[in-house]
Design an enzyme around this catalytic site. Structure first.
Site, PDB file in Angstrom:
ATOM      1  N   ASN A   1       0.797  -1.230   0.000  1.00 56.12           N
ATOM      2  CA  ASN A   1       0.000   0.000   0.000  1.00 56.12           C
ATOM      3  C   ASN A   1       0.828   1.279   0.000  1.00 56.12           C
ATOM      4  O   ASN A   1       0.385   2.314  -0.483  1.00 56.12           O
ATOM      5  CB  ASN A   1      -0.971   0.021   1.180  1.00 56.12           C
TER       6      ASN A   1
ATOM      7  N   CYS B   1       5.468  12.546  12.604  1.00 53.79           N
ATOM      8  CA  CYS B   1       6.202  13.285  13.635  1.00 53.79           C
ATOM      9  C   CYS B   1       5.483  13.217  14.961  1.00 53.79           C
ATOM     10  O   CYS B   1       4.267  13.332  15.012  1.00 53.79           O
ATOM     11  CB  CYS B   1       6.291  14.755  13.239  1.00 53.79           C
TER      12      CYS B   1
HETATM   13  N1  PLP Z   1      -4.716  -4.152   3.425  1.00 52.76           N
HETATM   14  C1  PLP Z   1      -4.122  -3.200   2.700  1.00 52.76           C
HETATM   15  C2  PLP Z   1      -2.984  -3.554   1.802  1.00 52.76           C
HETATM   16  C3  PLP Z   1      -4.559  -1.883   2.795  1.00 52.76           C
HETATM   17  O1  PLP Z   1      -3.943  -0.921   2.087  1.00 52.76           O
HETATM   18  C4  PLP Z   1      -5.628  -1.575   3.677  1.00 52.76           C
HETATM   19  C5  PLP Z   1      -6.080  -0.174   3.845  1.00 52.76           C
HETATM   20  O2  PLP Z   1      -5.323   0.755   3.795  1.00 52.76           O
HETATM   21  C6  PLP Z   1      -6.217  -2.619   4.389  1.00 52.76           C
HETATM   22  C7  PLP Z   1      -5.741  -3.892   4.238  1.00 52.76           C
HETATM   23  C8  PLP Z   1      -7.322  -2.374   5.368  1.00 52.76           C
HETATM   24  O3  PLP Z   1      -8.462  -1.872   4.756  1.00 52.76           O
HETATM   25  P1  PLP Z   1      -9.729  -1.461   5.646  1.00 52.76           P
HETATM   26  O4  PLP Z   1      -9.223  -0.403   6.597  1.00 52.76           O
HETATM   27  O5  PLP Z   1     -10.705  -0.956   4.672  1.00 52.76           O
HETATM   28  O6  PLP Z   1     -10.163  -2.660   6.380  1.00 52.76           O
END
Ligand code: PLP
Length: 376
Positions: free
Chosen positions: A148, A322
């Protein structure tokens, strides 16, 4: 000044056609899919159709899809479900989302042996390291498809083979990949795969879990036996319809949209490189998502860039937070061994369907002003 939203990896807007598809299920078609009358039957038909649309996008069968409340729920279901006796071994990558790493920590605290697979300096989960950490007693391996923060696309199929060779199941958190690149559960060797609605233009509050035919898990939620007993709770019909429609939309043009978004990325990279700053693109050289640029600027602090971005009406993310005088660098940059001077000045730019090349040019122009103002 027009706002520039460059934080699509945090969440996407609901697409107009998704909203339109959902609307009747808040209004006239409000029935409970479990009811044996026309209101119920109509709702059930809509859920069935959304299941087909969701399955089609990841090349699965409809009966392999369980709708959940979010990606976090899908991930937690898989991790906790594999260790009901709190014994055995789990291998996860060091760069998983907290919704995998936190359950792994909880499992470790209650007796499960947990290994973290390191990444290479460009953010790829290292297959050689995976081979060392996937053991005869491993029950589950969890490696995400697209990271992500960096957008790095992981060698999931290769690691799935290693998992299967020792009889372990393979879980793939594909929250950031579905809708952005072609995802094929069989090609990946996934036994379980997580989908997040709000990362692909469906609303927040809905996700899905692919469970390969023949795989089973103790349900995380017990109750009325919805979703074939695998996830109780009255189906969130409107949001499920939204997820189905978003999957249908992605199915129509994922490859075209991927190519378009790659051009936007190339323009941003070229623009930022032209600023003459000491800059490092994290994950450079590795396969990456078409919509993500995770970039570190030496001599800057991410928090300072982000506060200026608020003034310039840019929405983006950071790779470091931070706390007073202290800076915490993200676990992903830490796992990659990124030098602190670049890690501390790291921001994440992530664009989407409505972003244009004009937006990219405008973003670079505003970032140029910001960097001049706050530069070292
Ligand atoms: N997994 C990945 C790779 C993500 O980027 C995210 C959210 O940022 C999640 C899981 C969790 O998603 P949610 O907060 O919608 O459950």
């Amino acid at each position: 000044m027009r706002p520039l939203y460059f934080d699509h990896n945090a969440t996407t807007p609901v697409a107009p056609r998704v909203l339109a598809a959902m609307r009747p299920y808040f209004e006239a078609h409000f029935g409970n899919p479990g009811s044996a009358h026309i209101w119920g039957l109509r709702a059930k038909k809509a859920v069935d159709e959304a299941r087909e649309q969701t399955a089609a996008l990841i090349k699965a069968r409809p009966e392999e899809i369980v709708f959940t409340g979010c990606a976090t729920e899908s991930n937690n279901t898989v991790l906790f479900g594999h260790f009901p006796d709190r014994a055995g071994h789990l291998a996860v990558s060091a760069v998983e989302h907290p919704s995998v790493l936190a359950p792994a920590r909880a499992l470790a605290a209650s007796g499960v042996e947990v290994s973290h697979i390191p990444v290479t300096p460009n953010g790829l989960v290292d297959p050689a390291e995976a081979a060392r950490r996937i053991l005869p007693q491993t029950r589950l391996v969890s490696v995400m498809l697209a990271q992500n923060e960096t957008g790095v696309i992981q060698p999931v199929a290769e690691i799935a083979e290693m998992a299967h060779a020792v009889g372990a199941a393979m879980h793939v958190d594909a929250s950031q990949a579905v809708g952005k690149i072609v995802v094929d559960v069989a090609g990946l060797g996934a036994d379980f795969l997580t989908v997040a609605g709000h990362k692909l233009y469906a609303p927040k509050g809905v996700g899905a879990l692919f469970m390969r035919r023949g795989m089973d898990l103790p349900p995380y939620l017990l109750g009325g036996g919805q979703e074939g007993g695998r996830r109780s709770g009255t189906e969130n019909v409107a949001l499920i319809v939204g997820l189905g429609e978003a999957c249908a939309m992605a199915m129509e043009d994922v490859a075209v949209e991927e190519a378009r978004q790659r051009k936007i990325g190339a323009a941003i990279e070229a623009g930022l490189s032209g600023l003459g700053l000491a800059m490092r693109i994290h994950g450079q050289g590795a396969p990456r998502l078409p919509n993500t640029l995770f970039v570190g600027f030496s001599g800057f602090r991410a928090a300072d860039i982000l506060s200026e971005c608020v003034i310039e009406e840019i929405g983006c993310g950071a790779g470091a937070a931070c706390h007073g005088a202290d800076t915490t660098v993200s676990h992903v940059l830490t796992a990659m061994g990124v030098p602190r001077e670049f890690a501390e000045g790291t921001i994440r730019l992530s664009w989407g369907r409505s972003t244009t090349l004009d937006d990219a040019a405008e973003l670079v122009a505003r970032l140029k002003n910001i960097m001049r103002r706050i530069g070292p």
